[in-house]
Design an enzyme around this catalytic site. Structure first.
Site, PDB file in Angstrom:
ATOM      1  N   ASP A   1      -6.503  -7.013   6.055  1.00 31.32           N
ATOM      2  CA  ASP A   1      -6.198  -5.686   5.342  1.00 31.32           C
ATOM      3  C   ASP A   1      -6.215  -6.179   3.771  1.00 31.32           C
ATOM      4  O   ASP A   1      -6.243  -7.302   3.422  1.00 31.32           O
ATOM      5  CB  ASP A   1      -4.592  -5.528   5.815  1.00 31.32           C
ATOM      6  CG  ASP A   1      -4.357  -3.995   5.424  1.00 31.32           C
ATOM      7  OD1 ASP A   1      -5.085  -3.282   4.871  1.00 31.32           O
ATOM      8  OD2 ASP A   1      -3.397  -3.683   6.059  1.00 31.32           O
TER       9      ASP A   1
ATOM     10  N   ASP B   1      -1.826  -4.177  -2.572  1.00 36.09           N
ATOM     11  CA  ASP B   1      -2.039  -3.647  -3.830  1.00 36.09           C
ATOM     12  C   ASP B   1      -1.295  -4.760  -4.769  1.00 36.09           C
ATOM     13  O   ASP B   1      -1.528  -4.855  -6.026  1.00 36.09           O
ATOM     14  CB  ASP B   1      -1.120  -2.387  -3.766  1.00 36.09           C
ATOM     15  CG  ASP B   1      -1.614  -1.168  -2.875  1.00 36.09           C
ATOM     16  OD1 ASP B   1      -2.867  -1.122  -2.905  1.00 36.09           O
ATOM     17  OD2 ASP B   1      -0.726  -0.889  -1.767  1.00 36.09           O
TER      18      ASP B   1
ATOM     19  N   GLY C   1       0.543  -0.182   0.525  1.00 41.51           N
ATOM     20  CA  GLY C   1       0.918   1.243   0.662  1.00 41.51           C
ATOM     21  C   GLY C   1       0.430   2.213  -0.235  1.00 41.51           C
ATOM     22  O   GLY C   1       0.646   3.302  -0.096  1.00 41.51           O
TER      23      GLY C   1
ATOM     24  N   GLY D   1      -2.388   3.152  -0.633  1.00 44.40           N
ATOM     25  CA  GLY D   1      -3.297   3.967   0.094  1.00 44.40           C
ATOM     26  C   GLY D   1      -2.685   4.852   1.161  1.00 44.40           C
ATOM     27  O   GLY D   1      -3.406   5.457   1.967  1.00 44.40           O
TER      28      GLY D   1
ATOM     29  N   GLU E   1       0.265  -0.180   8.793  1.00 47.45           N
ATOM     30  CA  GLU E   1      -0.078  -1.439   8.439  1.00 47.45           C
ATOM     31  C   GLU E   1       0.935  -2.536   8.837  1.00 47.45           C
ATOM     32  O   GLU E   1       0.942  -3.429   9.400  1.00 47.45           O
ATOM     33  CB  GLU E   1      -0.474  -1.586   6.927  1.00 47.45           C
ATOM     34  CG  GLU E   1      -1.661  -0.810   6.636  1.00 47.45           C
ATOM     35  CD  GLU E   1      -1.902  -0.565   5.341  1.00 47.45           C
ATOM     36  OE1 GLU E   1      -2.983  -0.269   4.753  1.00 47.45           O
ATOM     37  OE2 GLU E   1      -0.909  -0.641   4.261  1.00 47.45           O
TER      38      GLU E   1
ATOM     39  N   LYS F   1      -5.022  -8.280  -8.521  1.00 46.50           N
ATOM     40  CA  LYS F   1      -3.976  -7.834  -7.695  1.00 46.50           C
ATOM     41  C   LYS F   1      -2.900  -8.913  -7.872  1.00 46.50           C
ATOM     42  O   LYS F   1      -1.592  -8.952  -7.171  1.00 46.50           O
ATOM     43  CB  LYS F   1      -4.262  -7.622  -6.340  1.00 46.50           C
ATOM     44  CG  LYS F   1      -5.427  -6.499  -6.257  1.00 46.50           C
ATOM     45  CD  LYS F   1      -4.654  -5.213  -5.867  1.00 46.50           C
ATOM     46  CE  LYS F   1      -5.914  -4.136  -5.489  1.00 46.50           C
ATOM     47  NZ  LYS F   1      -6.133  -4.016  -4.256  1.00 46.50           N
TER      48      LYS F   1
HETATM   49  C1  A5P Z   1      -3.151   1.111   2.324  1.00 45.95           C
HETATM   50  O1  A5P Z   1      -1.867   1.737   2.770  1.00 45.95           O
HETATM   51  C2  A5P Z   1      -2.583  -0.109   1.406  1.00 45.95           C
HETATM   52  O2  A5P Z   1      -1.794  -1.069   1.783  1.00 45.95           O
HETATM   53  C3  A5P Z   1      -4.114  -1.024   1.034  1.00 45.95           C
HETATM   54  O3  A5P Z   1      -3.865  -2.152   1.782  1.00 45.95           O
HETATM   55  C4  A5P Z   1      -3.907  -1.065  -0.466  1.00 45.95           C
HETATM   56  O4  A5P Z   1      -3.677   0.181  -1.012  1.00 45.95           O
HETATM   57  C5  A5P Z   1      -5.405  -1.757  -0.646  1.00 45.95           C
HETATM   58  O5  A5P Z   1      -6.262  -1.067  -0.895  1.00 45.95           O
HETATM   59  P1  A5P Z   1      -7.705  -1.190  -1.951  1.00 45.95           P
HETATM   60  O6  A5P Z   1      -8.404  -2.536  -1.243  1.00 45.95           O
HETATM   61  O7  A5P Z   1      -8.392  -0.022  -1.668  1.00 45.95           O
HETATM   62  O8  A5P Z   1      -7.123  -1.577  -3.225  1.00 45.95           O
END
Ligand code: A5P
Length: 231
Positions: free
Chosen positions: A87, A90, A102, A104, A110, A128
């Site tokens: 996964d 952020d 989160g 996303g 998740e 990040k």
């Molecule tokens: C989704 O809910 C998030 O936890 C993602 O894992 C997070 O936003 C990472 O996304 P990007 O890879 O698009 O930055």
């Protein structure tokens, strides 16, 4: 990193994560741009090596992409435990590998998938990484729509300066689970475990985007190459 450099750094890191997959594994499939890159890398391995895996997706979006890529999907009715979840995140705290996830919008699934996983591998670009969680990203908190005004007040009381996430049309953003999300800016968080407990103690809170002690490895993509951080 410029946009395309960040993209290729993320792609290389995502390929390194997909390289952890072994034949016969049950996989947790993450959500977001980086997780999507990992899905593409996994699909390439499936095509090339005839790898047999089954994926449990963390969002409807990821399920759709996996189907497009021909990755077999399963669920918890068939599989109670997941071998490996890949996964994005952020924000990653360097020393602890604690995460904020989160942005996303998929944090609840998740977290359920991460908690069921024997191993969680996270892929990020180096932008990040921080020394203290909360420095870069707000903490998304998934909340029940009924009475969400009350929960927002409580989150404000905890110092989170909550903002109810909204979709493009201005209406509240609704998660796959039918909930709302409050993005909370606590600033750098000294006691993430304590905050996690206080958030979990609020009636109407479903889950927070704090993923503490869950990631075994963070694969960091940068212009200089791919680095592994292990816990
Ligand atoms: C989704 O809910 C998030 O936890 C993602 O894992 C997070 O936003 C990472 O996304 P990007 O890879 O698009 O930055």
């Amino acid at each position: 990193l410029s946009g395309s450099d960040a993209d290729s750094a993320r792609r290389a890191a995502a390929a390194a994560a997909a390289a952890e997959v072994e034949n016969g594994m049950v996989l947790g499939l993450g959500t977001g741009r980086t997780a999507a890159l990992a899905l593409h890398a996994l699909a390439a391995r499936i095509a090339r090596e005839g790898l047999r895996v089954v994926g449990i997706p963390t969002s409807d979006r990821t399920a759709a992409l996996a189907r497009e890529l021909g990755i077999a999907l399963g669920d918890f009715a068939q599989h109670r435990s997941i071998d490996l979840t890949i996964d994005g995140a952020d924000e990653v705290e360097r020393g602890t590998l604690d995460l904020i996830k989160g942005l996303g919008g998929a944090l609840l699934r998740e977290k359920i998938v991460a908690a069921a996983s024997r191993r969680l591998t996270i892929v990020v670009d180096e932008g990040k990484l921080s020394d203290r969680l909360g420095t870069l990203a707000p903490v998304p908190v998934e909340i029940v729509p009924f009475g969400h005004e009350l929960v927002l007040d409580r989150l404000a009381g905890l110092g989170g300066a909550p903002v109810l996430r909204r979709g493009e049309a201005g209406a509240p953003f609704v998660t796959d689970g039918g909930h709302y999300i409050a993005d909370c800016r606590f600033g750098p968080i000294g006691d993430a475990a304590g905050l996690d407990q206080r958030l979990a103690g609020l009636v109407g809170v479903v889950e927070s985007g704090l993923f503490l002690g869950m990631a075994a490895r963070v694969i960091v993509g940068s212009a200089d190459g791919t680095r592994m951080l292990d816990r």
